[in-house]
Motif scaffolding. Structure first.
Motif, PDB file in Angstrom:
ATOM      1  N   THR B  64      16.057 -18.262  12.293  1.00  0.00           N
ATOM      2  CA  THR B  64      17.366 -17.774  11.882  1.00  0.00           C
ATOM      3  C   THR B  64      18.008 -18.698  10.867  1.00  0.00           C
ATOM      4  O   THR B  64      18.564 -18.253   9.874  1.00  0.00           O
ATOM      5  CB  THR B  64      18.306 -17.685  13.103  1.00  0.00           C
ATOM      6  N   HIS B  65      17.891 -19.991  11.149  1.00  0.00           N
ATOM      7  CA  HIS B  65      18.527 -20.972  10.295  1.00  0.00           C
ATOM      8  C   HIS B  65      18.114 -20.748   8.837  1.00  0.00           C
ATOM      9  O   HIS B  65      18.940 -20.673   7.936  1.00  0.00           O
ATOM     10  CB  HIS B  65      18.131 -22.363  10.759  1.00  0.00           C
ATOM     11  N   GLU B  66      16.798 -20.594   8.647  1.00  0.00           N
ATOM     12  CA  GLU B  66      16.269 -20.387   7.292  1.00  0.00           C
ATOM     13  C   GLU B  66      16.775 -19.089   6.693  1.00  0.00           C
ATOM     14  O   GLU B  66      17.222 -19.029   5.554  1.00  0.00           O
ATOM     15  CB  GLU B  66      14.747 -20.327   7.365  1.00  0.00           C
ATOM     16  N   ALA B 341      21.868  -8.674  12.886  1.00  0.00           N
ATOM     17  CA  ALA B 341      20.939  -9.233  13.868  1.00  0.00           C
ATOM     18  C   ALA B 341      20.846 -10.746  13.708  1.00  0.00           C
ATOM     19  O   ALA B 341      20.787 -11.487  14.699  1.00  0.00           O
ATOM     20  CB  ALA B 341      19.560  -8.603  13.706  1.00  0.00           C
ATOM     21  N   LEU B 342      20.854 -11.185  12.457  1.00  0.00           N
ATOM     22  CA  LEU B 342      20.792 -12.619  12.189  1.00  0.00           C
ATOM     23  C   LEU B 342      21.996 -13.342  12.788  1.00  0.00           C
ATOM     24  O   LEU B 342      21.856 -14.364  13.461  1.00  0.00           O
ATOM     25  CB  LEU B 342      20.785 -12.868  10.684  1.00  0.00           C
ATOM     26  N   VAL B 343      23.152 -12.764  12.538  1.00  0.00           N
ATOM     27  CA  VAL B 343      24.374 -13.388  13.039  1.00  0.00           C
ATOM     28  C   VAL B 343      24.344 -13.449  14.556  1.00  0.00           C
ATOM     29  O   VAL B 343      24.670 -14.461  15.179  1.00  0.00           O
ATOM     30  CB  VAL B 343      25.611 -12.606  12.548  1.00  0.00           C
ATOM     31  N   ARG B 344      23.879 -12.317  15.156  1.00  0.00           N
ATOM     32  CA  ARG B 344      23.811 -12.271  16.609  1.00  0.00           C
ATOM     33  C   ARG B 344      22.821 -13.321  17.119  1.00  0.00           C
ATOM     34  O   ARG B 344      23.083 -14.031  18.088  1.00  0.00           O
ATOM     35  CB  ARG B 344      23.405 -10.877  17.069  1.00  0.00           C
ATOM     36  N   ALA B 345      21.685 -13.404  16.446  1.00  0.00           N
ATOM     37  CA  ALA B 345      20.673 -14.379  16.858  1.00  0.00           C
ATOM     38  C   ALA B 345      21.233 -15.791  16.768  1.00  0.00           C
ATOM     39  O   ALA B 345      21.011 -16.625  17.647  1.00  0.00           O
ATOM     40  CB  ALA B 345      19.449 -14.241  15.976  1.00  0.00           C
ATOM     41  N   GLN B 346      21.998 -16.028  15.704  1.00  0.00           N
ATOM     42  CA  GLN B 346      22.573 -17.358  15.531  1.00  0.00           C
ATOM     43  C   GLN B 346      23.522 -17.680  16.687  1.00  0.00           C
ATOM     44  O   GLN B 346      23.523 -18.776  17.219  1.00  0.00           O
ATOM     45  CB  GLN B 346      23.329 -17.391  14.209  1.00  0.00           C
ATOM     46  N   ARG B 347      24.286 -16.662  17.074  1.00  0.00           N
ATOM     47  CA  ARG B 347      25.237 -16.875  18.142  1.00  0.00           C
ATOM     48  C   ARG B 347      24.521 -17.075  19.483  1.00  0.00           C
ATOM     49  O   ARG B 347      24.877 -17.923  20.277  1.00  0.00           O
ATOM     50  CB  ARG B 347      26.182 -15.678  18.224  1.00  0.00           C
ATOM     51  N   LEU B 348      23.458 -16.273  19.707  1.00  0.00           N
ATOM     52  CA  LEU B 348      22.747 -16.329  20.988  1.00  0.00           C
ATOM     53  C   LEU B 348      21.955 -17.612  21.145  1.00  0.00           C
ATOM     54  O   LEU B 348      21.630 -18.019  22.253  1.00  0.00           O
ATOM     55  CB  LEU B 348      21.795 -15.135  21.111  1.00  0.00           C
ATOM     56  N   THR B 349      21.576 -18.229  20.039  1.00  0.00           N
ATOM     57  CA  THR B 349      20.718 -19.407  20.147  1.00  0.00           C
ATOM     58  C   THR B 349      21.519 -20.690  20.011  1.00  0.00           C
ATOM     59  O   THR B 349      20.950 -21.748  19.840  1.00  0.00           O
ATOM     60  CB  THR B 349      19.623 -19.374  19.083  1.00  0.00           C
TER      61      THR B 349
END
Lengths: 256, 492
Positions: B64-66, B341-349
C-alpha cells in the motif's frame, strides 16, 4: 538373586515355581490403613492345578497380583522360579510377564482393535518371535482352544466364551510356566464356563502347565489338585482335593 | 542344584510394527480420533488464521505504501509547483533522500551553494530531521519541559540560548525512556552551525520561489491542474526549464494521466448538479433524486451500460462531454474504487510492523493467546485419549510390553493426529484468513498475497500442532506406562 533350596529332593519337574515369604500388602485410603494381605506363605510346584477360594474382599485378588508380578508387596517377598520379583528391573519384569506367566482375566481384556490372531501373537511380538513363526504358532494355539476358523474376528464379533478362549490362547503364547486365572468363568454361563474349565484341565494334564485359579466356581473342585482358602488376608487352609472330597457339602455352601 | 529362570532383557518391538499397531488402534477408534483431530484442527486453524491475517496485513501494508505514494504524484507536484514549502519541510525532504539523488541535485542547483557547502548542509539537514522526529514523538508535557513552547525550527533557536540548552540538558537525563538521537558533541556542533544551515535552507526556499514564479508566468491564468494535464508536452519542458527535476519518462506521463483523470472526475461530479443525470441514477437505484450522492454515482458508473446511459443524459443537458467515452467513465470509476481500497488498506494496516515478527502489537498478543488456547485444547484431548485407555495399557503390560513401547505408541498416535489435524487446520485457517483479508482489502491486493510466507506459516502451524499434541501425550502416557499394571486397571 536369591537361591535357596527348600525341601527339594524330588524330581526336577516337581520343583517349586512360586514361593511367597511373609507376604503383606496394605493400602492407605483416606488415611485409613487397610491390610489386604497379612502374611501369606505358600509354595506352589510345577504342574499343579490350584484353586484359590475366598469371599470377596478376602485379599484373593491382591494375592493374585502379587504372585503375578503385577503389584509390589508392602512387606515380604515373592519368588517366581526362585527369582525375587522385587529385585527385577522394569525390563526384566516385562520379560517375566511375557515369558513366564500367562494371565487370564475375568473380563477377558482382549485388545479391542486386534483380531483374534493378532491378540494371540502380540505377546510373541513382545518376546521377539518373528512374525511368520508367530502366525504359525498363533494358529496352533487358536486350534487348541477350538477357534482356528475365527482367527480374523475382532473381540466385538465374538461371544464371551469365545473371547475367553482367545484370552487363554494368548496367555499360552510364550509357553509360560504358570497360568494365573482371575475368576475365568465368572462372566460366563454354566455351559461355556464348563468348556473353559475343560480347556484348562486339558492344558494342565497334557502340557503340564501350572495353573493357579481364583474362583467361586465349585466345579473347579473337581479338576484341581489342591485347594486354598483365603480369609481376611490370611491363608485359612490348604488341602488336597482327595482330602476335601468328603467335606464338599459344607465347603460348597461356604464358598458359593 | 535348583534351576533358576534366565531373565534377559526384553527385545524392543521394531518401529514399523509399533506403527502398525498404533494405526490399527486409531482405525478402530476412528470416531474418537476424529474428535481429537477436530479439536487440533480447530485450534491450529485459529492460530493459522491469526498468523495468515497478520502476514497478509503486513504484506498489504508494504504494498500500500508504494501504491499510495504513486497514486499521489499529481497532488505532490501540484503542491511543489505552487508553494516552496517550509524550512522544516525542506530539511526533512533533503534528509529523506541520498546526497546524489535527483532531488538533492535539484535543491543544490536552486540554492546556488557550492558542492562542499551543500554536503555540509546535507549533514546538518539529516541531524535536524532526526531532531524533528524526536520532538514529534514527545507528548506535550515532556516537550514543554524540554524546550518550553518552541515548535519546528524554533526549537533550535531556543536551544542556542544558554538558558534553553541548560534546561534541555538538565532535564533530558531524567526522562529515562527517551533516547536523544544526537550525542552531546553532535548537538553542540549542529547548534553552532544552525544559523548557517537556516540560511542555506532559506536559499533553497528562495530558489524554489523563483522557479515557481517562473512557471506561474508561463501558465498564465490556466489552473495548475489543467496545465499538469499537459505535463508530457510543453508544460513539462517549462517545469524542467525552471530548474525542477521532472522526469519526462517515468513521472510526467503518470502525472499527466492522473491530472486528466482528476479533471474528468471533477467534470463528472459537477454533472451531478443536473436534474436529468441525477434522475438516471435515482431510477437505477430506485431512490429519490435528492438522495443521490457522489458515492452512488461512482458505483453506478462501474458498469459500462450505465456509463453509456449516463453519458447520453449528460449530452441531453448540454454538459461538456468532450473526450469522455463510456469506457473512460468505467475506467475512472474503477480507478477510484482501487484508490478507495488503498485508503482503506492503509487505515486497516495501521500499526503493523511492530511487535513480534513485525505483526503489530495487538496481533502478536492475539497470536500468543491463541497458541495457549491451542495448547490447552490439544492437551485436554490427548489427556482424555490416554486416560480412557488405561485398561489397554495395563493389559499390554501384562503381555510383556515395555514402558518405552507404550510411550512410543501414544506419542506416535498423537503425532499422527497432530499431523492430520494440523494440516487440516492450517489449510482451513489460511483459507479463512485469505478470504477475510481479500474481502476487507478488495481484489486489488490479490497479487500482493505473501504466498511463501503463508506456506512457511502453515508449516509452523502444523509443526506446532504436532509438538503440542505429542508433548501433551507424553505426561499421561508416561504416567500410565510407569504404573504397575494392576494400579492402571484399577484407575479406569
Amino acid at each position: 538373586m536369591e537361591q535357596q533350596s527348600p525341601q527339594q529332593s524330588d524330581a526336577e519337574k516337581r520343583r517349586v515355581i512360586i514361593r511367597t515369604v511373609g507376604l503383606k500388602k496394605s493400602y492407605i485410603m483416606k488415611g485409613v490403613v487397610t491390610e489386604a494381605l497379612r502374611g501369606v506363605e505358600v509354595e506352589i510346584v510345577t504342574g499343579e492345578f490350584i484353586s484359590v477360594m475366598g469371599p470377596s474382599g478376602s485379599g484373593k485378588s491382591t494375592f493374585f497380583n502379587m504372585i503375578g508380578a503385577l503389584d509390589s508387596p508392602t512387606v515380604g517377598r515373592v519368588f517366581i522360579d526362585e527369582v525375587d520379583v522385587a529385585q527385577l528391573t522394569a525390563e526384566e519384569l516385562a520379560y517375566l510377564r511375557c515369558h513366564k506367566i500367562g494371565y487370564i482375566f475375568q473380563s477377558y481384556n482382549l485388545i479391542k482393535y486386534m483380531t483374534a490372531l493378532e491378540n494371540v501373537t502380540t505377546p510373541m511380538a513382545f518376546g521377539g518371535v518373528m512374525p511368520d513363526e508367530a502366525r504359525e504358532r498363533g494358529m496352533e494355539l487358536l486350534d487348541i482352544v477350538g477357534l482356528k476358523d475365527r482367527w480374523h474376528h475382532r473381540p466385538i464379533e465374538m461371544s464371551g466364551g469365545q473371547q475367553q478362549r482367545v484370552a487363554i490362547a494368548r496367555s499360552l503364547a510364550n509357553q509360560p510356566s504358570v497360568l494365573l486365572c482371575d475368576e475365568p468363568t465368572a462372566n460366563l454361563d454354566l455351559k461355556t464356563g464348563q468348556e473353559i474349565l475343560e480347556i484348562l484341565q486339558r492344558l494342565n494334564q497334557e502340557k503340564g502347565v501350572t495353573i493357579i485359579c481364583a474362583t467361586h466356581d465349585h466345579r473347579m473342585l473337581d479338576i484341581c489338585d489342591r485347594l486354598m482358602w483365603i480369609r481376611d488376608g490370611m491363608i485359612e487352609r490348604i488341602a488336597r482335593r482327595e482330602d476335601v472330597h468328603i467335606e464338599v457339602g459344607t465347603i460348597g455352601g461356604e464358598s458359593n | 542344584m535348583n534351576k533358576t529362570i534366565e531373565i534377559s532383557d526384553q527385545p524392543r518391538l521394531s518401529l514399523p510394527r509399533t506403527v502398525r499397531i498404533t494405526i490399527d488402534g486409531i482405525r478402530y477408534r476412528l470416531f474418537r480420533a476424529a474428535v481429537t483431530v477436530a479439536v487440533i484442527a480447530v485450534a491450529v486453524a485459529f492460530l493459522m488464521n491469526i498468523l495468515s491475517e497478520s502476514l497478509i496485513k503486513r504484506a498489504v501494508a508494504e504494498d500500500t505504501h508504494e501504491r499510495v505514494e504513486r497514486s499521489q504524484f499529481v497532488h505532490n507536484w501540484m503542491a511543489r509547483l505552487s508553494a516552496p514549502g517550509t524550512i522544516e519541510a525542506i530539511l526533512k525532504e533533503l534528509a529523506s533522500v541520498e546526497l546524489t539523488s535527483p532531488i538533492a541535485n535539484e535543491m543544490s542547483s536552486m540554492s546556488g551553494l557550492s558542492d562542499a557547502e551543500f554536503a555540509r548542509f546535507y549533514e546538518n539537514a539529516s541531524a535536524a530531521s532526526k531532531c524533528f522526529a524526536f520532538f514529534a514523538d514527545l507528548d506535550y508535557a515532556k516537550r514543554r519541559n524540554l524546550v518550553h513552547t518552541a515548535v519546528s525550527v524554533e526549537v533550535f533557536k531556543r536551544l542556542r540560548t544558554p538558558d534553553g540548552l541548560e534546561q534541555f540538558e538538565a532535564i533530558l537525563p531524567t526522562m529515562k525512556s527517551l533516547r536523544f538521537p544526537l550525542s552531546g558533541e553532535e548537538l553542540t556542533a549542529f547548534l553552532q552551525a544552525w544559523p548557517q544551515t537556516l540560511a542555506q535552507a532559506q536559499n533553497v526556499q528562495e530558489g524554489r520561489k523563483k522557479a515557481i514564479a517562473g512557471i506561474k508566468a508561463k501558465r498564465g491564468q490556466t489552473a495548475i491542474l489543467t496545465s499538469l494535464a499537459d505535463a508530457e508536452g510543453q508544460f513539462g519542458n517549462d517545469i524542467r526549464a525552471a530548474g525542477f527535476h521532472f522526469d519526462g519518462d517515468a513521472v510526467a506521463p503518470v502525472v499527466a494521466e492522473q491530472a486528466r483523470a482528476l479533471l474528468d472526475a471533477r467534470r463528472l461530479e459537477k454533472s451531478m448538479e443536473q436534474k436529468t443525470t441525477r434522475q438516471a441514477i435515482a431510477q437505477h437505484y430506485n431512490i429519490l433524486p435528492a438522495d443521490v450522492n457522489v458515492i452512488l454515482m461512482w458505483k453506478y458508473l462501474r458498469s459500462k451500460k450505465s456509463a453509456r446511459t449516463y453519458l447520453e443524459k449528460m449530452e441531453e443537458c448540454e454538459v461538456d462531454t468532450s473526450g469522455l467515452t463510456p469506457e473512460r467513465l468505467t475506467i475512472l470509476a474503477n480507478v477510484r474504487q482501487a484508490e478507495k481500497a488503498l485508503v482503506r488498506a492503509q487505515r486497516l494496516t495501521v500499526g503493523t510492523g511492530e511487535g513480534w515478527m513485525g505483526l503489530g502489537e495487538r496481533l502478536s498478543w492475539l497470536l500468543l493467546v491463541s497458541m495457549m488456547v491451542c495448547g490447552i485444547g490439544i492437551s485436554n484431548a490427548m489427556l482424555m485419549t490416554v486416560t480412557e485407555r488405561f485398561t489397554e495399557i495395563a493389559t499390554l503390560k501384562c503381555l510383556g510390553a515395555l514402558d518405552g513401547f507404550i510411550m512410543l505408541m501414544f506419542v506416535l498416535e498423537s503425532c499422527f493426529l497432530g499431523v492430520v489435524g494440523g494440516a487440516i487446520g492450517a489449510v482451513l485457517g489460511c483459507l479463512i484468513g485469505l478470504g477475510r483479508m481479500l474481502s476487507a482489502f478488495g481484489p486489488v491486493f490479490a497479487g500482493s498475497m505473501p504466498a511463501l510466507d503463508l506456506l512457511a506459516g502453515m508449516f509452523i502451524a502444523v509443526a506446532l500442532g504436532v509438538i503440542l499434541a505429542a508433548g501433551a501425550a507424553v505426561y499421561p502416557s508416561l504416567k500410565a506406562a510407569r504404573l504397575a499394571p494392576m494400579e492402571a486397571m484399577r484407575i479406569e
